[in-house]
Design a protein around this motif. Structure first.
Motif, PDB file in Angstrom:
ATOM      1  N   TYR A  61       0.823  -1.202   0.000  1.00 21.89           N
ATOM      2  CA  TYR A  61       0.000   0.000   0.000  1.00 21.89           C
ATOM      3  C   TYR A  61       0.862   1.260   0.000  1.00 21.89           C
ATOM      4  O   TYR A  61       1.966   1.288   0.541  1.00 21.89           O
ATOM      5  CB  TYR A  61      -0.907   0.028   1.241  1.00 21.89           C
ATOM      6  CG  TYR A  61      -1.870  -1.126   1.332  1.00 21.89           C
ATOM      7  CD1 TYR A  61      -1.687  -2.140   2.259  1.00 21.89           C
ATOM      8  CD2 TYR A  61      -2.961  -1.200   0.468  1.00 21.89           C
ATOM      9  CE1 TYR A  61      -2.563  -3.209   2.331  1.00 21.89           C
ATOM     10  CE2 TYR A  61      -3.841  -2.260   0.535  1.00 21.89           C
ATOM     11  CZ  TYR A  61      -3.645  -3.261   1.469  1.00 21.89           C
ATOM     12  OH  TYR A  61      -4.521  -4.318   1.527  1.00 21.89           O
ATOM     13  N   SER A  64       0.778   6.872   2.246  1.00 15.92           N
ATOM     14  CA  SER A  64      -0.162   7.959   2.529  1.00 15.92           C
ATOM     15  C   SER A  64      -1.605   7.478   2.633  1.00 15.92           C
ATOM     16  O   SER A  64      -2.458   8.170   3.180  1.00 15.92           O
ATOM     17  CB  SER A  64      -0.058   9.037   1.454  1.00 15.92           C
ATOM     18  OG  SER A  64      -0.436   8.526   0.193  1.00 15.92           O
ATOM     19  N   LYS A  66      -2.313   4.001   3.432  1.00 24.06           N
ATOM     20  CA  LYS A  66      -2.299   2.667   4.033  1.00 24.06           C
ATOM     21  C   LYS A  66      -3.331   2.490   5.143  1.00 24.06           C
ATOM     22  O   LYS A  66      -3.966   1.435   5.261  1.00 24.06           O
ATOM     23  CB  LYS A  66      -0.903   2.362   4.579  1.00 24.06           C
ATOM     24  CG  LYS A  66      -0.732   0.948   5.108  1.00 24.06           C
ATOM     25  CD  LYS A  66       0.696   0.671   5.499  1.00 24.06           C
ATOM     26  CE  LYS A  66       0.866  -0.767   5.957  1.00 24.06           C
ATOM     27  NZ  LYS A  66       2.290  -1.066   6.316  1.00 24.06           N
ATOM     28  N   SER A  67      -3.524   3.531   5.940  1.00 26.16           N
ATOM     29  CA  SER A  67      -4.437   3.404   7.073  1.00 26.16           C
ATOM     30  C   SER A  67      -5.899   3.278   6.638  1.00 26.16           C
ATOM     31  O   SER A  67      -6.750   2.854   7.428  1.00 26.16           O
ATOM     32  CB  SER A  67      -4.288   4.614   7.998  1.00 26.16           C
ATOM     33  OG  SER A  67      -4.669   5.798   7.342  1.00 26.16           O
ATOM     34  N   ARG A  68      -6.204   3.635   5.394  1.00 25.65           N
ATOM     35  CA  ARG A  68      -7.599   3.627   4.929  1.00 25.65           C
ATOM     36  C   ARG A  68      -7.848   2.626   3.811  1.00 25.65           C
ATOM     37  O   ARG A  68      -8.984   2.506   3.349  1.00 25.65           O
ATOM     38  CB  ARG A  68      -7.999   5.013   4.419  1.00 25.65           C
ATOM     39  CG  ARG A  68      -7.920   6.112   5.450  1.00 25.65           C
ATOM     40  CD  ARG A  68      -8.688   7.345   4.961  1.00 25.65           C
ATOM     41  NE  ARG A  68      -8.055   8.012   3.838  1.00 25.65           N
ATOM     42  CZ  ARG A  68      -8.697   8.377   2.727  1.00 25.65           C
ATOM     43  NH1 ARG A  68      -9.980   8.102   2.574  1.00 25.65           N
ATOM     44  NH2 ARG A  68      -8.041   9.011   1.764  1.00 25.65           N
ATOM     45  N   THR A  69      -6.810   1.925   3.361  1.00 23.64           N
ATOM     46  CA  THR A  69      -6.928   1.107   2.155  1.00 23.64           C
ATOM     47  C   THR A  69      -6.807  -0.376   2.452  1.00 23.64           C
ATOM     48  O   THR A  69      -5.983  -0.793   3.268  1.00 23.64           O
ATOM     49  CB  THR A  69      -5.833   1.516   1.143  1.00 23.64           C
ATOM     50  OG1 THR A  69      -5.897   2.918   0.908  1.00 23.64           O
ATOM     51  CG2 THR A  69      -6.016   0.785  -0.184  1.00 23.64           C
ATOM     52  N   SER A  70      -7.624  -1.150   1.766  1.00 24.57           N
ATOM     53  CA  SER A  70      -7.532  -2.602   1.831  1.00 24.57           C
ATOM     54  C   SER A  70      -7.783  -3.173   0.435  1.00 24.57           C
ATOM     55  O   SER A  70      -8.737  -2.771  -0.236  1.00 24.57           O
ATOM     56  CB  SER A  70      -8.557  -3.158   2.808  1.00 24.57           C
ATOM     57  OG  SER A  70      -8.503  -4.575   2.834  1.00 24.57           O
ATOM     58  N   SER A  86     -13.513   5.895   5.149  1.00 21.97           N
ATOM     59  CA  SER A  86     -13.567   7.290   5.615  1.00 21.97           C
ATOM     60  C   SER A  86     -13.283   8.279   4.491  1.00 21.97           C
ATOM     61  O   SER A  86     -12.434   9.170   4.616  1.00 21.97           O
ATOM     62  CB  SER A  86     -12.569   7.499   6.765  1.00 21.97           C
ATOM     63  OG  SER A  86     -12.797   6.583   7.805  1.00 21.97           O
TER      64      SER A  86
END
Length: 119
Positions: A61, A64, A66-70, A86
């Motif tokens: 990922y 920038s 990574k915390s929101r992406t899967s 989000s």
């Protein structure tokens, strides 16, 4: 010739999760040693690599995002899916899926799908 087809909703509300699917009709997405990526282009801006799922199933990922992406996959359907949580209006963009021999090297692209984040 490898075909990729993005699908998903064109409009997402702020704070919700954006979910897009890329279908590869010819398959399989497990072929050595390809990377299956998601890339986006906001209006008036350049291309942004978001992340990828490798032939092995492992994922990479953008720091920038990574915390929101899967990114996940369904090998039985030759599909891989992007989920971006989000979302805000800044996530409005044309989203592309692509295949390549590396994380930022692509030789086949989908046609792209417009996603607008708006209430």
């Amino acid at each position: 010739q490898v075909q990729l087809q993005e699908s998903g909703p064109g409009l997402v509300k702020p704070s919700q999760t954006l979910s897009l699917t890329c279908t590869v009709p010819g398959g399989p997405i497990t072929t050595n040693y390809y990377y299956w990526s998601w890339i986006r282009q906001p209006p008036g801006k350049g291309l942004e690599w978001m992340g990828a799922i490798r032939y092995s199933g492992s994922t990479d990922y953008s720091p920038s995002l990574k915390s929101r992406t899967s990114i996940s996959r369904d090998t039985s359907k030759n599909q891989f899916t992007l989920q971006l949580s989000s979302v805000t209006p800044e996530d409005t963009a044309v989203y592309y899926c692509a295949r390549g021999p590396g994380l930022i090297s692509y030789n086949y692209w989908g046609q792209g799908t417009q996603v607008t984040v708006s209430s």
